[in-house]
Scaffold this active site. Structure first.
Site, PDB file in Angstrom:
ATOM      1  N   GLY A 228      44.464  28.770  32.206  1.00 29.99           N
ATOM      2  CA  GLY A 228      45.307  28.447  33.357  1.00 29.99           C
ATOM      3  C   GLY A 228      46.150  29.642  33.765  1.00 29.99           C
ATOM      4  N   TYR A 229      45.574  30.501  34.569  1.00 31.71           N
ATOM      5  CA  TYR A 229      46.269  31.730  34.969  1.00 31.71           C
ATOM      6  C   TYR A 229      46.597  31.731  36.474  1.00 31.71           C
ATOM      7  CZ  TYR A 229      46.241  34.748  30.782  1.00 31.71           C
ATOM      8  OH  TYR A 229      46.500  35.316  29.566  1.00 31.71           O
TER       9      TYR A 229
ATOM     10  N   GLU B 287      39.649  39.581  28.042  1.00 32.50           N
ATOM     11  CA  GLU B 287      38.782  39.002  29.064  1.00 32.50           C
ATOM     12  C   GLU B 287      37.971  40.092  29.757  1.00 32.50           C
ATOM     13  OE1 GLU B 287      40.764  36.910  32.220  1.00 32.50           O
ATOM     14  OE2 GLU B 287      38.876  36.233  33.092  1.00 32.50           O
TER      15      GLU B 287
END
Lengths: 400, 378
Positions: free
Chosen positions: A134-135, A250
């Protein structure tokens, strides 16, 4: 025999005995549609994929370098490389694809408390819980630190209200690692990093349909979501540092091969070009296309050589090269070029959306090309990547 | 940067220090503006030889230090940074590789010790037309008893006018364009019937046109096998390409760093121009290309060291990317410097000129893309 060599023979014979036949001879990823992302909703089209995950997880080899205490394999970096090369040798598919393994786990090892590590890491290793990230928010994309999802201290719990967007597979995930605003008076220093169950009342995930027709992302809404206080990772208002570290993992993961893995029915770009454009003396008939295919393939080779060189350098006395920050940008560019060239080479046959007029590989080429446009946006846009290189690597200054 | 051995680190340090202190760009500029028509400074070459650089690739038994291509690549990278003109590439790498790859004992004994000390210079004579095209050799080698008679011409022979030994690709049979029928000859630079005309190149480096008029050599001048020279020629050229690419990497790295410094010092609109995002992103792209290309060049040099089957593909990859890289960086160097970059007093022009010549030498990016595609079966 050195320790490493005896580990190699041990790993080789274990893989020989335990890797099911249908998961061998792959490029490292399972067949399309048979990927295992784990979690409560996981179903198995191929029962051997379930067996493979269970066996690997029991050894801790889904997370080879994590400590044994948290369910990992406890291997050294060198041993993990040996394991990786032995898996490649037989073309063993990755038993588990997982944001937990790639992103959350590494930061929990660094920033999580003992209880959090014991609670979450073993479940990630075994693929029991599928995580989402949740960014981004509607108003916080490239300027991620502008996020506004509120997290208020209500004494015995936190209360979360707000909206996330581009949450990958939120509709499939069990838990979320989430950036929230715990102080509205500061920007970066008002952000915290928190974990919660997607089954908590007040959480809703709605898939977003993309130009490619697929829906890998969601809009995720939080309305009065109650989260236990022990789910905060690190310090209150100390989430930005964790967020950035996670982004490094990431981007590393994206650039280490997260993008497109060569569709088109197992054919390489040059074979596709020959098939659709024709051949003259064994060469792609269209000289202009041939030159651009060669240019692309050479770029791809340069990229692969660079990934390997930087990995070698990272293990040397000098430590990691700052050049790793070019990889995500270069990988995005490369995959977009490949996808465009595939569609171009297929001509009219590359322009289909659906139906009998087109093969599955042809439709996939068009959809992959469309999907690849996101490569230079997700996980930090190419413009943001270039900013990072200009400022952090080249030492160029901000505009006054 | 590849992970280097202790010996390689020392060599690299020595080359860095020497080029900075003894042979900076100002030395090249002075050479260009002098009456010297050889294209390099013999005093500097002597110093390079004293440091053992001429013998890096030559086995100890022939008086060299028996190091590898990656090592000489490190030195070439440093001399590329300062545009140092020398026979290092043509003699210590190209001609040396030719003898190591195909020379018999007698030929090696005759030439390698003299190459190792730098007292003899070598050059490779391949191309005859306006473009690099090793198969299209037309210069004829006609057998006459135990001798061969060479007739024809060679264009753009790097360091050809000063070479004591020319390695000449000649056509002994079949038609131009055919890989069969090419023979390599060792021809002394002062051989009767050989006319050498220095070319005045834009980059002020040495190249020559050669005319062969009934140049008669004995059959012991054949390097390798009659009619079967193309395989060796290609192998020599691949090493030449990797070596030149290493020089071009240094060239590109230096022009990039000089430009980056300028972005950090030049003020306009009350700002350092390096704070403008339009320039920042172009700088970041150049850096990306530099890093991607470095990997290719190191891979090509170490493939040469291992004698890998991948030498042709990796050397074409390295040379194509090095060509594209110096093209990009040399153009940006001029553009980002603005007006000052257009002046002869600034070094940007020197880098731009050298870039164009090195792009074409031993095959342009277009040549190598086509070759790469062919090697990969398309």
């Amino acid at each position: 025999m050195s320790d490493l060599e005896s580990f190699r023979s041990e790993a080789r014979s274990w893989l020989e005995a335990n890797c099911p036949p249908s998961l061998r001879g792959t490029s490292g990823r399972p067949a399309q549609g048979e990927e295992v992302w784990g979690g409560r909703r996981q179903t198995y089209r191929n029962p051997e994929a379930k067996l493979w995950l269970e066996r690997m997880a029991a050894k801790g080899w889904t997370a080879p370098t994590w400590p044994k205490a948290y369910g990992g394999g406890g291997l050294s970096r060198d041993e993990a490389k040996v394991l990786d090369s032995e898996m490649r040798r037989i073309g063993a598919a990755a038993p588990l694809l997982s944001f937990g393994l790639w992103m959350l786990g590494p930061v929990l090892l660094e920033y999580g408390n003992e209880q959090q590590k014991r609670e979450h890491l073993p479940k990630i290793v075994r693929g029991e819980i599928r995580w989402c990230q949740g960014y981004s928010e509607p108003g916080a994309g490239s300027d991620l630190a502008g996020l506004r999802t509120r997290c208020e201290d209500r004494g015995d719990h936190y209360l979360i209200n707000g909206q996330k967007i581009w949450t990958s597979y939120a509709d499939q995930a069990d838990w979320i690692f989430c950036l929230v605003r715990t102080d509205t008076s500061k920007k970066h220093e008002g952000i915290s990093f928190i974990l919660f169950d997607m089954a908590t009342p007040g959480v809703e995930a709605r898939p977003i349909r993309l130009i490619s027709g697929s829906s890998p992302f969601c809009e995720t809404f939080f309305t009065d979501v109650k989260v236990p206080k022990e789910n905060l990772v690190g310090r209150l208002n100390g989430g930005w540092e964790i967020a950035k570290r996670l982004l490094q993992y990431e981007r590393q993961n994206i650039s280490a091969g997260g993008f497109g893995s060569g569709f088109g029915g197992g054919l390489e770009l040059e074979d596709i070009a020959k098939k659709y454009v024709g051949e003259v003396d064994g060469r792609i008939a269209d000289g202009d296309l041939r030159a651009r295919v060669a240019e692309h393939r050479m770029q791809a080779r340069a990229f692969a050589l660079t990934v390997r060189r930087l990995a070698d350098e990272a293990k040397s006395a000098n430590g990691p090269s700052p050049a790793v920050s070019i990889l995500k940008y270069a990988a995005a560019r490369l995959n977009q070029e490949r996808c465009e060239l595939l569609v171009e080479a297929m001509g009219y046959q590359g322009l289909g959306w659906d139906g009998d007029g087109f093969s599955a590989a042809e439709v996939q080429a068009m959809r992959d090309m469309l999907r690849s446009k996101g490569n230079s946006i997700e996980g930090g846009t190419s413009e943001i990547n270039l900013n990072v290189v200009a400022k952090r690597v080249l030492g160029l200054m901000d505009h006054q | 940067m590849a992970v280097l051995s202790e010996e390689q680190v020392m060599l690299q340090e020595a080359a860095k220090n020497w080029t900075r202190e003894v042979a900076p760009v100002t030395a090249f500029r002075a050479l260009r503006d002098s009456a010297n028509r050889e294209g390099f400074d013999r005093a500097l070459w002597r110093q390079m030889c004293e440091m053992g650089w001429a013998g890096i690739l030559i086995p100890e038994s022939y008086g060299g230090s028996g190091l590898d291509y990656l090592s000489i690549g490190l030195v070439l990278e440093e001399t590329g940074r300062t545009l140092t003109a020398s026979p290092l590439l043509s003699t210590a790498l190209v001609a040396t590789a030719a003898l190591l790859l195909a020379g018999n004992d007698r030929q090696k004994t005759e030439w390698l010790p003299k190459f190792a000390t730098g007292e003899a210079l070598g050059a490779l004579a391949v191309d005859e037309g306006a473009h690099h095209a090793p198969q299209r050799v037309e210069l004829t080698a006609r057998q006459k008893g135990a001798a061969f008679v060479l007739n024809g011409s060679k264009s753009f022979v790097v360091d050809g006018a000063t070479a004591d030994l020319l390695i000449v690709a000649a056509r002994s049979s079949a038609a131009p364009g055919d890989e069969n029928g090419i023979t390599l000859f060792l021809v002394p630079g002062t051989h009767p019937g050989l006319v050498r005309s220095p070319l005045h190149m834009a980059d002020s480096r040495a190249a020559a046109r050669l005319q062969f008029r009934d140049v008669e050599v004995m059959s012991d001048a054949v390097l390798g096998t009659v009619d079967k020279g193309f395989g060796v020629l290609d192998a020599i050229l691949d090493r030449a390409r990797a070596g030149l690419a290493a020089e071009m990497l240094g060239h590109a790295a230096q022009s990039f760093e000089v430009t980056l410094d300028y972005l950090k010092t030049r003020n306009q609109f009350g700002q350092l121009i390096g704070s403008f995002q339009a320039l920042q992103h172009r700088a970041a792209r150049m850096y990306t290309e530099l890093e991607l290309t470095r990997s290719c060049i190191e891979a090509a040099l170490s493939a040469c060291d291992r004698g890998s089957a991948e030498v042709p593909a990796l050397c074409s990859l390295a040379k194509a990317r090095a060509g594209d890289l110096v093209h990009l960086v040399s153009n940006e160097m001029v553009q980002m410097h603005g007006g000052i970059g257009m002046t002869d007093a600034h070094d940007a022009g020197l880098y731009l000129k050298r870039a164009r010549v090195s792009e074409a030498t031993y095959g342009s990016p277009a040549f190598h893309r086509d070759r790469y595609a062919r090697l990969m079966g398309y």
